[in-house]
Design a protein around this motif. Sequence first.
Motif, PDB file in Angstrom:
ATOM      1  N   CYS A 184       0.824  -1.219   0.000  1.00 36.05           N
ATOM      2  CA  CYS A 184       0.000   0.000   0.000  1.00 36.05           C
ATOM      3  C   CYS A 184       0.854   1.262   0.000  1.00 36.05           C
ATOM      4  CB  CYS A 184      -0.921   0.011   1.215  1.00 36.05           C
ATOM      5  SG  CYS A 184      -2.135  -1.323   1.240  1.00 36.05           S
ATOM      6  N   LEU A 185       2.162   1.096  -0.201  1.00 37.56           N
ATOM      7  CA  LEU A 185       3.104   2.217  -0.241  1.00 37.56           C
ATOM      8  C   LEU A 185       3.078   3.037   1.051  1.00 37.56           C
ATOM      9  CD1 LEU A 185       2.626   3.436  -3.908  1.00 37.56           C
ATOM     10  CD2 LEU A 185       4.215   1.731  -3.020  1.00 37.56           C
ATOM     11  N   CYS A 186       2.784   2.356   2.170  1.00 40.54           N
ATOM     12  CA  CYS A 186       2.775   2.974   3.507  1.00 40.54           C
ATOM     13  C   CYS A 186       1.765   4.111   3.617  1.00 40.54           C
ATOM     14  CB  CYS A 186       4.164   3.467   3.886  1.00 40.54           C
ATOM     15  SG  CYS A 186       5.379   2.136   4.061  1.00 40.54           S
ATOM     16  N   ASP A 187       0.750   4.085   2.784  1.00 45.30           N
ATOM     17  CA  ASP A 187      -0.317   5.087   2.813  1.00 45.30           C
ATOM     18  C   ASP A 187      -1.414   4.578   3.741  1.00 45.30           C
ATOM     19  OD1 ASP A 187      -2.679   6.587   2.221  1.00 45.30           O
ATOM     20  OD2 ASP A 187      -1.749   7.250   0.354  1.00 45.30           O
ATOM     21  N   THR A 188      -1.637   5.253   4.868  1.00 45.12           N
ATOM     22  CA  THR A 188      -2.581   4.752   5.866  1.00 45.12           C
ATOM     23  C   THR A 188      -4.016   4.699   5.347  1.00 45.12           C
ATOM     24  OG1 THR A 188      -2.712   7.002   6.778  1.00 45.12           O
ATOM     25  CG2 THR A 188      -1.211   5.463   7.861  1.00 45.12           C
ATOM     26  N   ALA A 189      -4.368   5.560   4.399  1.00 44.66           N
ATOM     27  CA  ALA A 189      -5.715   5.529   3.841  1.00 44.66           C
ATOM     28  C   ALA A 189      -5.954   4.216   3.101  1.00 44.66           C
ATOM     29  CB  ALA A 189      -5.921   6.714   2.904  1.00 44.66           C
ATOM     30  N   PHE A 190      -4.995   3.801   2.278  1.00 43.34           N
ATOM     31  CA  PHE A 190      -5.125   2.544   1.544  1.00 43.34           C
ATOM     32  C   PHE A 190      -5.046   1.355   2.491  1.00 43.34           C
ATOM     33  CE2 PHE A 190      -3.928   5.361  -1.942  1.00 43.34           C
ATOM     34  CZ  PHE A 190      -4.781   4.938  -2.943  1.00 43.34           C
ATOM     35  N   ILE A 191      -4.165   1.436   3.476  1.00 41.53           N
ATOM     36  CA  ILE A 191      -4.028   0.342   4.433  1.00 41.53           C
ATOM     37  C   ILE A 191      -5.330   0.119   5.176  1.00 41.53           C
ATOM     38  CG2 ILE A 191      -2.884  -0.377   6.571  1.00 41.53           C
ATOM     39  CD1 ILE A 191      -0.368   1.053   5.556  1.00 41.53           C
ATOM     40  N   SER A 192      -5.983   1.189   5.605  1.00 44.98           N
ATOM     41  CA  SER A 192      -7.245   1.073   6.350  1.00 44.98           C
ATOM     42  C   SER A 192      -8.310   0.352   5.531  1.00 44.98           C
ATOM     43  CB  SER A 192      -7.755   2.460   6.754  1.00 44.98           C
ATOM     44  OG  SER A 192      -6.853   3.087   7.635  1.00 44.98           O
ATOM     45  N   LYS A 193      -8.403   0.697   4.256  1.00 41.57           N
ATOM     46  CA  LYS A 193      -9.395   0.048   3.387  1.00 41.57           C
ATOM     47  C   LYS A 193      -9.110  -1.440   3.237  1.00 41.57           C
ATOM     48  CE  LYS A 193     -10.273   4.248   0.695  1.00 41.57           C
ATOM     49  NZ  LYS A 193     -10.127   4.905  -0.634  1.00 41.57           N
ATOM     50  N   GLU A 194      -7.834  -1.788   3.069  1.00 41.03           N
ATOM     51  CA  GLU A 194      -7.483  -3.194   2.889  1.00 41.03           C
ATOM     52  C   GLU A 194      -7.692  -3.987   4.180  1.00 41.03           C
ATOM     53  OE1 GLU A 194      -7.254  -4.098   0.041  1.00 41.03           O
ATOM     54  OE2 GLU A 194      -6.687  -2.272  -1.030  1.00 41.03           O
ATOM     55  N   LEU A 195      -7.443  -3.356   5.323  1.00 41.66           N
ATOM     56  CA  LEU A 195      -7.615  -4.051   6.602  1.00 41.66           C
ATOM     57  C   LEU A 195      -9.077  -4.388   6.863  1.00 41.66           C
ATOM     58  CD1 LEU A 195      -5.115  -2.190   8.962  1.00 41.66           C
ATOM     59  CD2 LEU A 195      -4.987  -4.559   8.173  1.00 41.66           C
ATOM     60  N   GLU A 196      -9.986  -3.525   6.424  1.00 44.13           N
ATOM     61  CA  GLU A 196     -11.406  -3.812   6.584  1.00 44.13           C
ATOM     62  C   GLU A 196     -11.774  -5.086   5.827  1.00 44.13           C
ATOM     63  OE1 GLU A 196     -13.728  -0.482   5.412  1.00 44.13           O
ATOM     64  OE2 GLU A 196     -12.803   0.893   6.855  1.00 44.13           O
ATOM     65  N   LYS A 197     -11.264  -5.222   4.622  1.00 46.28           N
ATOM     66  CA  LYS A 197     -11.551  -6.422   3.824  1.00 46.28           C
ATOM     67  C   LYS A 197     -10.911  -7.657   4.442  1.00 46.28           C
ATOM     68  CE  LYS A 197      -9.983  -4.756  -0.091  1.00 46.28           C
ATOM     69  NZ  LYS A 197      -9.588  -4.669  -1.498  1.00 46.28           N
ATOM     70  N   LEU A 198      -9.662  -7.531   4.849  1.00 45.74           N
ATOM     71  CA  LEU A 198      -8.928  -8.686   5.365  1.00 45.74           C
ATOM     72  C   LEU A 198      -9.523  -9.210   6.665  1.00 45.74           C
ATOM     73  CD1 LEU A 198      -5.295  -7.445   4.625  1.00 45.74           C
ATOM     74  CD2 LEU A 198      -6.395  -9.450   3.605  1.00 45.74           C
ATOM     75  N   SER A 199      -9.895  -8.299   7.571  1.00 48.17           N
ATOM     76  CA  SER A 199     -10.460  -8.740   8.847  1.00 48.17           C
ATOM     77  C   SER A 199     -11.815  -9.414   8.650  1.00 48.17           C
ATOM     78  CB  SER A 199     -10.590  -7.552   9.814  1.00 48.17           C
ATOM     79  OG  SER A 199     -11.416  -6.547   9.269  1.00 48.17           O
ATOM     80  N   ALA A 200     -12.607  -8.912   7.705  1.00 43.27           N
ATOM     81  CA  ALA A 200     -13.905  -9.526   7.422  1.00 43.27           C
ATOM     82  C   ALA A 200     -13.736 -10.897   6.779  1.00 43.27           C
ATOM     83  CB  ALA A 200     -14.731  -8.612   6.512  1.00 43.27           C
ATOM     84  N   TYR A 201     -12.738 -11.020   5.928  1.00 38.60           N
ATOM     85  CA  TYR A 201     -12.502 -12.282   5.229  1.00 38.60           C
ATOM     86  C   TYR A 201     -11.901 -13.347   6.151  1.00 38.60           C
ATOM     87  CZ  TYR A 201     -10.654 -15.479   1.646  1.00 38.60           C
ATOM     88  OH  TYR A 201     -10.366 -16.578   0.884  1.00 38.60           O
ATOM     89  N   ALA A 202     -10.972 -12.944   6.997  1.00 40.78           N
ATOM     90  CA  ALA A 202     -10.270 -13.911   7.852  1.00 40.78           C
ATOM     91  C   ALA A 202     -11.148 -14.442   8.980  1.00 40.78           C
ATOM     92  CB  ALA A 202      -9.016 -13.264   8.435  1.00 40.78           C
ATOM     93  N   GLU A 203     -12.083 -13.638   9.459  1.00 39.47           N
ATOM     94  CA  GLU A 203     -13.036 -14.057  10.500  1.00 39.47           C
ATOM     95  C   GLU A 203     -12.343 -14.681  11.711  1.00 39.47           C
ATOM     96  OE1 GLU A 203     -15.752 -16.621   8.357  1.00 39.47           O
ATOM     97  OE2 GLU A 203     -17.162 -14.951   8.133  1.00 39.47           O
ATOM     98  N   GLY A 204     -11.381 -13.961  12.273  1.00 36.54           N
ATOM     99  CA  GLY A 204     -10.786 -14.391  13.530  1.00 36.54           C
ATOM    100  C   GLY A 204      -9.562 -15.274  13.419  1.00 36.54           C
ATOM    101  N   ARG A 205      -9.153 -15.635  12.207  1.00 41.82           N
ATOM    102  CA  ARG A 205      -7.950 -16.455  12.063  1.00 41.82           C
ATOM    103  C   ARG A 205      -6.765 -15.590  11.662  1.00 41.82           C
ATOM    104  NH1 ARG A 205      -6.896 -16.742   6.743  1.00 41.82           N
ATOM    105  NH2 ARG A 205      -8.624 -16.717   5.251  1.00 41.82           N
ATOM    106  N   GLU A 206      -5.641 -16.225  11.387  1.00 44.67           N
ATOM    107  CA  GLU A 206      -4.455 -15.486  10.947  1.00 44.67           C
ATOM    108  C   GLU A 206      -4.614 -15.024   9.500  1.00 44.67           C
ATOM    109  OE1 GLU A 206       0.257 -16.249   9.871  1.00 44.67           O
ATOM    110  OE2 GLU A 206      -0.721 -17.555  11.339  1.00 44.67           O
ATOM    111  N   VAL A 207      -4.251 -13.763   9.250  1.00 46.80           N
ATOM    112  CA  VAL A 207      -4.235 -13.222   7.888  1.00 46.80           C
ATOM    113  C   VAL A 207      -2.927 -13.651   7.230  1.00 46.80           C
ATOM    114  CG1 VAL A 207      -4.172 -11.131   6.487  1.00 46.80           C
ATOM    115  CG2 VAL A 207      -5.691 -11.259   8.476  1.00 46.80           C
ATOM    116  N   THR A 208      -3.020 -14.353   6.120  1.00 48.27           N
ATOM    117  CA  THR A 208      -1.836 -14.910   5.463  1.00 48.27           C
ATOM    118  C   THR A 208      -1.415 -14.075   4.256  1.00 48.27           C
ATOM    119  OG1 THR A 208      -3.138 -16.301   3.966  1.00 48.27           O
ATOM    120  CG2 THR A 208      -2.609 -17.213   6.156  1.00 48.27           C
TER     121      THR A 208
END
Length: 352
Positions: A184-208
């Motif tokens: 995400c080129l260390c851009d917190t705006a892009f990181i925040s958007k990606e984290l929302e997707k990853l946390s919803a997808y992982a559902e409590g497990r490790e993000v790989t």
Amino acid sequence: MALLTASALGKTIRENDIDSLYYFYGHDTAALESFTKRLVNKLCPADAQVMNFHKLDGKNLDFPMLTDACEALPFMAERVVVTINDLNIDAVTKDDLDDLKKILGSLGETTTVIIYATGVDLFKNKKYLTDKNKRFADFCEKHGTVCNFEYKRASDLGKSISTYLAKSGCTITKSNAEYLANLCLCDTAFISKELEKLSAYAEGREVTREDIDLLCIRRIESDGYSLAINILRGNAAMVFTRLRELDVQNYEPYAIIGIIGFSLADIYRAKLARSSGRSVADVAKDFSYAKNREFAVKNAYSECGNISAERIRKTLEILSETDLMLKTRSRGKDGDMLTLEQGLARSMALRC
């Protein structure tokens, strides 16, 4: 009265060391905007904002309104807070600038003005403000506090990423957190958007790493290094596969070759530094690399050992010729993509 880093600024706010004037700018606009909102809410709580908080547009600054707001006394509150968003001094007349300085230079103890930029470009290059904006920043530093919200290092952002995912019951390794930050080129705006997707997808497990590659939008800028290093290694399968993906995403050929050339320059600098006994830190310092791009030199330094300087130099020459062709003899998007493919094929066919 000071030029502070974001972390030092946060410390002064937590210690209630409040200034009358703040000037915030920088490339990490998401972090800048978030900090500004928190500062406003601290200085002027929500229940006091109707009478004591004034939000002005810097692009069309209303000077009478600014004057009235700055001269007003707080109503059933400790402080009046005025924010000015997206003020670009390059677009301000000399008379208006003089008036603005008079207002900001004589603020009362119960008034705080926060000037912050989120939607205008105040920079003349990747690192420095334009001359007029720099002089205004110096003025604000003399009368208050200035902070440049630069991109953080991937290692620092990795900790924040881990903390965010932990709140949703997920985990992530240190290396994968930094991989996401770099993607995400260390851009917190892009990181925040990606984290929302990853946390919803992982559902409590490790993000790989596989999750990140599957879900996260790869910005073309983050492709530059992997494409450049694989061109130098002659890995045609990877290069042309990714090129087709970028074509489908409607990236223009001249934009793609520009990003590749940018990363090739990183690799060439790292190669020459390594050959002459200079360190990664030397390269980052000598060429004024931003914190969020130091990883590019570090990666190049560790992987360019078995690639000759001559090969890197000749590849740069071929891609420079290709870039010139794209900009002077355009044949439409399909034709330009073919020109780019031919240039990359010539580069990978080098024998040196």
